[in-house]
Write a protein that holds these residues in place. Structure first.
Motif, PDB file in Angstrom:
ATOM      1  N   GLU A  60       0.826  -1.204   0.000  1.00 10.74           N
ATOM      2  CA  GLU A  60       0.000   0.000   0.000  1.00 10.74           C
ATOM      3  C   GLU A  60       0.865   1.260   0.000  1.00 10.74           C
ATOM      4  O   GLU A  60       0.544   2.247  -0.665  1.00 10.74           O
ATOM      5  CB  GLU A  60      -0.943   0.013   1.208  1.00 10.74           C
ATOM      6  CG  GLU A  60      -2.018  -1.047   1.167  1.00 10.74           C
ATOM      7  CD  GLU A  60      -1.548  -2.403   1.687  1.00 10.74           C
ATOM      8  OE1 GLU A  60      -0.471  -2.469   2.334  1.00 10.74           O
ATOM      9  OE2 GLU A  60      -2.223  -3.394   1.424  1.00 10.74           O
ATOM     10  N   THR A  61       1.964   1.219   0.741  1.00 16.77           N
ATOM     11  CA  THR A  61       2.881   2.355   0.779  1.00 16.77           C
ATOM     12  C   THR A  61       3.512   2.578  -0.585  1.00 16.77           C
ATOM     13  O   THR A  61       3.595   3.716  -1.060  1.00 16.77           O
ATOM     14  CB  THR A  61       3.978   2.126   1.829  1.00 16.77           C
ATOM     15  OG1 THR A  61       3.372   1.870   3.096  1.00 16.77           O
ATOM     16  CG2 THR A  61       4.890   3.329   1.936  1.00 16.77           C
TER      17      THR A  61
ATOM     18  N   PHE B 204       4.074   5.654  -5.643  1.00 15.90           N
ATOM     19  CA  PHE B 204       4.068   5.698  -7.106  1.00 15.90           C
ATOM     20  C   PHE B 204       2.942   6.577  -7.642  1.00 15.90           C
ATOM     21  O   PHE B 204       3.104   7.270  -8.642  1.00 15.90           O
ATOM     22  CB  PHE B 204       3.979   4.290  -7.696  1.00 15.90           C
ATOM     23  CG  PHE B 204       5.241   3.501  -7.531  1.00 15.90           C
ATOM     24  CD1 PHE B 204       6.478   4.073  -7.737  1.00 15.90           C
ATOM     25  CD2 PHE B 204       5.196   2.166  -7.176  1.00 15.90           C
ATOM     26  CE1 PHE B 204       7.652   3.352  -7.596  1.00 15.90           C
ATOM     27  CE2 PHE B 204       6.359   1.425  -7.029  1.00 15.90           C
ATOM     28  CZ  PHE B 204       7.590   2.021  -7.235  1.00 15.90           C
ATOM     29  N   GLN B 205       1.787   6.555  -6.986  1.00 13.21           N
ATOM     30  CA  GLN B 205       0.694   7.437  -7.405  1.00 13.21           C
ATOM     31  C   GLN B 205       1.057   8.893  -7.178  1.00 13.21           C
ATOM     32  O   GLN B 205       0.674   9.765  -7.973  1.00 13.21           O
ATOM     33  CB  GLN B 205      -0.589   7.096  -6.656  1.00 13.21           C
ATOM     34  CG  GLN B 205      -1.275   5.864  -7.168  1.00 13.21           C
ATOM     35  CD  GLN B 205      -2.628   5.664  -6.514  1.00 13.21           C
ATOM     36  OE1 GLN B 205      -3.251   6.605  -6.032  1.00 13.21           O
ATOM     37  NE2 GLN B 205      -3.085   4.425  -6.489  1.00 13.21           N
ATOM     38  N   GLU B 206       1.798   9.165  -6.140  1.00  9.37           N
ATOM     39  CA  GLU B 206       2.229  10.543  -5.877  1.00  9.37           C
ATOM     40  C   GLU B 206       3.253  11.005  -6.916  1.00  9.37           C
ATOM     41  O   GLU B 206       3.221  12.147  -7.366  1.00  9.37           O
ATOM     42  CB  GLU B 206       2.828  10.639  -4.470  1.00  9.37           C
ATOM     43  CG  GLU B 206       3.223  12.028  -4.068  1.00  9.37           C
ATOM     44  CD  GLU B 206       2.043  12.965  -3.899  1.00  9.37           C
ATOM     45  OE1 GLU B 206       2.238  14.181  -4.087  1.00  9.37           O
ATOM     46  OE2 GLU B 206       0.938  12.502  -3.591  1.00  9.37           O
ATOM     47  N   ILE B 207       4.142  10.110  -7.318  1.00  5.38           N
ATOM     48  CA  ILE B 207       5.175  10.467  -8.293  1.00  5.38           C
ATOM     49  C   ILE B 207       4.571  10.658  -9.677  1.00  5.38           C
ATOM     50  O   ILE B 207       4.821  11.666 -10.349  1.00  5.38           O
ATOM     51  CB  ILE B 207       6.274   9.390  -8.336  1.00  5.38           C
ATOM     52  CG1 ILE B 207       7.095   9.407  -7.050  1.00  5.38           C
ATOM     53  CG2 ILE B 207       7.198   9.610  -9.537  1.00  5.38           C
ATOM     54  CD1 ILE B 207       8.086   8.260  -6.930  1.00  5.38           C
ATOM     55  N   PHE B 208       3.805   9.676 -10.136  1.00 13.96           N
ATOM     56  CA  PHE B 208       3.332   9.663 -11.515  1.00 13.96           C
ATOM     57  C   PHE B 208       1.928  10.232 -11.697  1.00 13.96           C
ATOM     58  O   PHE B 208       1.521  10.522 -12.816  1.00 13.96           O
ATOM     59  CB  PHE B 208       3.349   8.231 -12.066  1.00 13.96           C
ATOM     60  CG  PHE B 208       4.713   7.626 -12.111  1.00 13.96           C
ATOM     61  CD1 PHE B 208       5.685   8.122 -12.956  1.00 13.96           C
ATOM     62  CD2 PHE B 208       5.027   6.550 -11.308  1.00 13.96           C
ATOM     63  CE1 PHE B 208       6.952   7.568 -13.009  1.00 13.96           C
ATOM     64  CE2 PHE B 208       6.294   5.981 -11.347  1.00 13.96           C
ATOM     65  CZ  PHE B 208       7.253   6.497 -12.192  1.00 13.96           C
TER      66      PHE B 208
END
Length: 118
Positions: free
Chosen positions: A7-8, A13-17
């Motif tokens: 989950e982390t 990855f959602q924050e980066i991309f």
């Protein structure tokens, strides 16, 4: 952060991309993997000539993946700070190399003309 969980990683990855690009990349990766498995089942073996040609694309995939991640994170090679940064950079390159190799193999396998190969 005391422990690393799936989950982390997904959140990072959602924050980066961004959520849309991240999930699009996941879906594309799954589609390439499923196409590769389909080709392996259909052909019942790995074709050496396709694999040899596909491996030539690996360095391009590695460089492209590293540059893509560098662009998305707004960082450069001068921002690498420690051993973990080098490890992440190498793993990114390996993932890009493997992904483009699989894609090149699948494209060759789908483009072949059965009457000439068999």
């Amino acid at each position: 952060m005391k422990e690393l969980t799936l989950e982390t990683l997904i959140a990072v990855f959602q924050e980066i991309f961004g959520a849309a690009l991240f999930w699009t990349m996941v879906v594309v990766a799954l589609m390439i993997t499923l196409a590769f498995i389909f080709v392996l089942i259909r052909d019942r073996s790995v074709e050496a000539r396709y694999l040899a040609r596909a491996e030539l694309s690996a360095p391009i995939g590695a460089i492209a993946a590293i540059l893509f991640v560098q662009y998305m994170t707004n960082s450069g090679f001068s921002d690498l700070g420690g051993p973990i940064d080098i490890i992440v950079l190498m793993l990114t390159g390996i993932a890009g190399a493997g992904g483009l190799t699989f894609l090149a193999y699948v494209v060759q396998a789908f483009m072949r003309q059965p009457e000439k190969d068999r």
